[in-house]
Design an enzyme around this catalytic site. Structure first.
Site, PDB file in Angstrom:
ATOM      1  N   ASP A  51       0.831  -1.192   0.000  1.00 41.14           N
ATOM      2  CA  ASP A  51       0.000   0.000   0.000  1.00 41.14           C
ATOM      3  C   ASP A  51       0.872   1.250   0.000  1.00 41.14           C
ATOM      4  O   ASP A  51       2.058   1.201   0.350  1.00 41.14           O
ATOM      5  CB  ASP A  51      -0.908   0.027   1.230  1.00 41.14           C
ATOM      6  CG  ASP A  51      -2.016  -1.002   1.171  1.00 41.14           C
ATOM      7  OD1 ASP A  51      -2.318  -1.483   0.069  1.00 41.14           O
ATOM      8  OD2 ASP A  51      -2.584  -1.319   2.234  1.00 41.14           O
ATOM      9  N   LYS A  86      -3.465   3.720  -2.870  1.00 37.59           N
ATOM     10  CA  LYS A  86      -4.788   4.281  -3.066  1.00 37.59           C
ATOM     11  C   LYS A  86      -4.875   5.616  -2.341  1.00 37.59           C
ATOM     12  O   LYS A  86      -4.240   5.839  -1.320  1.00 37.59           O
ATOM     13  CB  LYS A  86      -5.875   3.359  -2.506  1.00 37.59           C
ATOM     14  CG  LYS A  86      -6.000   2.031  -3.222  1.00 37.59           C
ATOM     15  CD  LYS A  86      -7.114   1.208  -2.601  1.00 37.59           C
ATOM     16  CE  LYS A  86      -7.275  -0.133  -3.280  1.00 37.59           C
ATOM     17  NZ  LYS A  86      -8.371  -0.934  -2.676  1.00 37.59           N
ATOM     18  N   MET A  93      -9.486   7.317   8.267  1.00 39.75           N
ATOM     19  CA  MET A  93      -9.785   7.879   6.943  1.00 39.75           C
ATOM     20  C   MET A  93     -10.867   8.947   7.008  1.00 39.75           C
ATOM     21  O   MET A  93     -11.792   8.975   6.206  1.00 39.75           O
ATOM     22  CB  MET A  93     -10.207   6.758   5.981  1.00 39.75           C
ATOM     23  CG  MET A  93      -9.170   5.659   5.822  1.00 39.75           C
ATOM     24  SD  MET A  93      -9.768   4.202   4.915  1.00 39.75           S
ATOM     25  CE  MET A  93     -10.884   3.464   6.133  1.00 39.75           C
TER      26      MET A  93
END
Length: 266
Positions: free
Chosen positions: A47, A69, A181
């Site tokens: 990631d 991402k 997030m």
């Protein structure tokens, strides 16, 4: 790393996919098993939030594939990541799938494990220190405290339909709410919680880049969360901690954090 297995109807050996938690950032917080897998891997699929120092532990010949991402840009869709892991394993390659924090805490590791099992690919999970636990420890903000909180909830702040989610009872007296997030939706999060009855002056701590040298701990009342994130240009990875525990400051460690933040801004 792993003895390759045979899959009925498949020509050639099948590799193993290791879903490995990279922890909150600091390489010293890797588990011994995670460190051994990273150092011995021929292929690491990682990631974007994995600390570069962890990737530097890989051997020079290792192939590193980023599937980073962000909210606005995806290098690879989740379905394509699943397919990549399966294809490499069916080709006989062991794969280290390196994920920030813990693979099974908002890491979509469950989906990747399901895809591997459905294809007959062996999968192993190596837990990592969750970002929530790493951030709590590094900032010395306890998620539970005898005087302040006996319940902790983890939620994702960027899920679709945020306004329709039921967060009632997740924050308030005796409770700590940790939001992953949540930077891009900070305004909606504070409005949602206040709309559900949470007081505007409930303390909030935003922990940016926990356990890393440029870590920052920023504090505000709930009503000022969005302004705090915008004014200080907070970047991922960051966690939002809401509740009375966010008032607790970590003494010497907290002063050190503030000093590092000032140096970073100069």
């Amino acid at each position: 790393m792993t003895v390759h297995s045979a899959l009925p109807g498949h020509a050639g050996p099948v590799g193993t996919v290791h879903l490995v938690g990279a922890g909150p950032g600091d390489p010293d917080l890797l588990t011994l098993r995670a460190a051994r897998l990273v150092m011995g891997a021929a292929l690491i699929v990682h990631d974007g939030l994995v600390d570069p120092r962890i990737l530097e532990m890989a051997r020079p010949s290792a192939r590193l594939v980023s599937v980073a991402k962000s909210r606005s840009r995806h290098t690879m869709k989740q379905e394509d990541i699943n397919a990549l892991l399966v294809a490499e394993a069916l080709g006989g390659q062991d794969v280290v799938r390196l994920k920030g924090g813990d693979p099974f805490v908002f890491g979509r590791g469950g989906e990747e494990a399901e895809a591997c099992r459905a294809a007959g690919v062996p999968v192993q999970v190596v837990p990592g220190i969750s970002s929530a636990l790493g951030a709590s420890a590094a900032s010395q903000i306890p998620l539970t405290h005898r005087d302040h909180a006996s319940i902790v909830s983890f939620v994702a702040g960027q899920c679709k339909g945020l306004s329709e989610q039921d967060w009632s009872g997740l924050a308030g007296k005796g409770r700590t709410l940790v939001i992953f997030m949540g930077l891009a939706t900070a305004a909606q999060i504070s409005e949602k919680l206040m709309g559900d009855g949470l007081a505007p002056d409930v303390p909030v701590a935003v922990i940016e880049k926990a356990t890393r040298s440029d870590m920052r701990v920023l504090r505000a009342p709930l009503a000022g969360l969005a302004e705090l994130v915008a004014d200080h240009a907070v970047k991922s990875p960051a966690l939002i901690v809401i509740g009375e525990v966010a008032r607790i400051e970590g003494g010497l460690a907290d002063h050190t954090i503030r000093a590092m933040a000032l140096e970073a801004e100069q």
